[in-house]
Write a protein that holds these residues in place. Structure first.
Motif, PDB file in Angstrom:
ATOM      1  N   LYS A  86      30.171  48.100  47.722  1.00  0.00           N
ATOM      2  CA  LYS A  86      31.465  48.397  47.101  1.00  0.00           C
ATOM      3  C   LYS A  86      31.435  48.364  45.578  1.00  0.00           C
ATOM      4  N   GLY A  87      30.357  47.847  44.997  1.00  0.00           N
ATOM      5  CA  GLY A  87      30.241  47.814  43.546  1.00  0.00           C
ATOM      6  C   GLY A  87      30.472  46.431  42.955  1.00  0.00           C
ATOM      7  N   SER A  88      30.081  46.271  41.701  1.00  0.00           N
ATOM      8  CA  SER A  88      30.151  44.976  41.018  1.00  0.00           C
ATOM      9  C   SER A  88      31.579  44.472  40.852  1.00  0.00           C
ATOM     10  N   PHE A  89      32.515  45.383  40.549  1.00  0.00           N
ATOM     11  CA  PHE A  89      33.898  44.964  40.323  1.00  0.00           C
ATOM     12  C   PHE A  89      34.498  44.372  41.588  1.00  0.00           C
ATOM     13  N   SER A  90      34.285  45.037  42.729  1.00  0.00           N
ATOM     14  CA  SER A  90      34.809  44.528  44.001  1.00  0.00           C
ATOM     15  C   SER A  90      34.213  43.163  44.325  1.00  0.00           C
ATOM     16  N   ALA A  91      32.920  43.013  44.076  1.00  0.00           N
ATOM     17  CA  ALA A  91      32.262  41.733  44.341  1.00  0.00           C
ATOM     18  C   ALA A  91      32.859  40.636  43.467  1.00  0.00           C
ATOM     19  N   PHE A  92      33.086  40.953  42.198  1.00  0.00           N
ATOM     20  CA  PHE A  92      33.668  39.977  41.267  1.00  0.00           C
ATOM     21  C   PHE A  92      35.093  39.614  41.690  1.00  0.00           C
ATOM     22  N   PHE A  93      35.874  40.623  42.080  1.00  0.00           N
ATOM     23  CA  PHE A  93      37.264  40.399  42.482  1.00  0.00           C
ATOM     24  C   PHE A  93      37.342  39.485  43.700  1.00  0.00           C
ATOM     25  N   TRP A  94      36.575  39.816  44.756  1.00  0.00           N
ATOM     26  CA  TRP A  94      36.640  39.023  45.977  1.00  0.00           C
ATOM     27  C   TRP A  94      36.019  37.645  45.799  1.00  0.00           C
ATOM     28  N   GLN A  95      35.071  37.517  44.904  1.00  0.00           N
ATOM     29  CA  GLN A  95      34.526  36.195  44.596  1.00  0.00           C
ATOM     30  C   GLN A  95      35.602  35.338  43.921  1.00  0.00           C
TER      31      GLN A  95
END
Length: 205
Positions: free
Chosen positions: A161-170
């Motif tokens: 899903k990309g870095s932004f999605s990973a950062f958001f869900w983290q």
């Protein structure tokens, strides 16, 4: 299937047959991504001992509790693992299926569309059951996904899903006391969890 059951019965229930297997050479092989052990065929008199594949079986002793509190922690983990482990195994199987399909697609547009449809189907299938998990079960599932897939939930989200999605869900996970970067440590931190999983898979819990 009947032949397989017959061979297994012969190997494990007939003492004379087992005696004949003791001297055979065992070799390790990889089949469908899994490590298996195979006995090489052997001619004994006028008989040929069959070639039998032996899957690895982990043997562990019962957990030795230091106190009543540890016994309660263990019992709670058993309940939570029985709830979450099936989801982690499904996640690993789904991931393997998705990767196999992605490998057949040539364009980035096709991959993105496939991932969009796959994500929608996964949400429809698992959103409601996963919402019923407690916070402790959710944290445990994150670790078990790492155990079954070999990668953290954070890295999986980042990859698909990309870095932004990973950062958001983290960030969201952190608000609830979870960590998508949590790694499974079977030798130390998660030794009790690993013990329970082996006991469950061996049919002992």
């Amino acid at each position: 299937m009947k032949l397989c059951r017959y061979i297994i019965t012969c190997v494990f229930l007939l003492p004379g047959f087992v005696f004949e297997l003791k001297g055979q050479e065992v070799e390790k092989a990889n089949m469908a991504g899994k490590e298996v052990y195979m006995l090489k065929s052997k001619v004994s008199g006028s008989d040929t001992v069959p070639h039998v594949m032996l899957s690895e079986v982990k043997i562990v002793p019962r957990w030795r509790f230091r106190n009543k509190r540890e016994r309660r922690v263990y019992s709670r983990l058993v309940r939570n693992i029985k709830v979450t482990l099936p989801y982690a195994k499904i996640a690993a199987a789904k991931l393997e299926e998705i990767n196999a399909h992605l490998a057949q697609l040539e364009s980035e547009k096709e991959r993105k569309e496939y991932l969009r449809v796959a994500e929608k189907k996964l949400f429809q299938e698992f959103e409601q059951p996963l919402r019923k998990l407690s916070f402790s079960q959710g944290r445990l599932l994150i670790k078990l996904i790492d155990r079954e897939t070999g990668d953290t939930s954070y890295n999986l989200i980042k990859e698909y899903k990309g870095s932004f999605s990973a950062f958001f869900w983290q960030s969201v996970a952190r608000l609830f006391g979870s960590n998508l970067k949590a790694e499974y440590d079977a030798e130390r931190e998660d030794r009790m969890i690993e013990h329970i999983i082996i006991m469950i898979e061996n049919g002992m819990l």
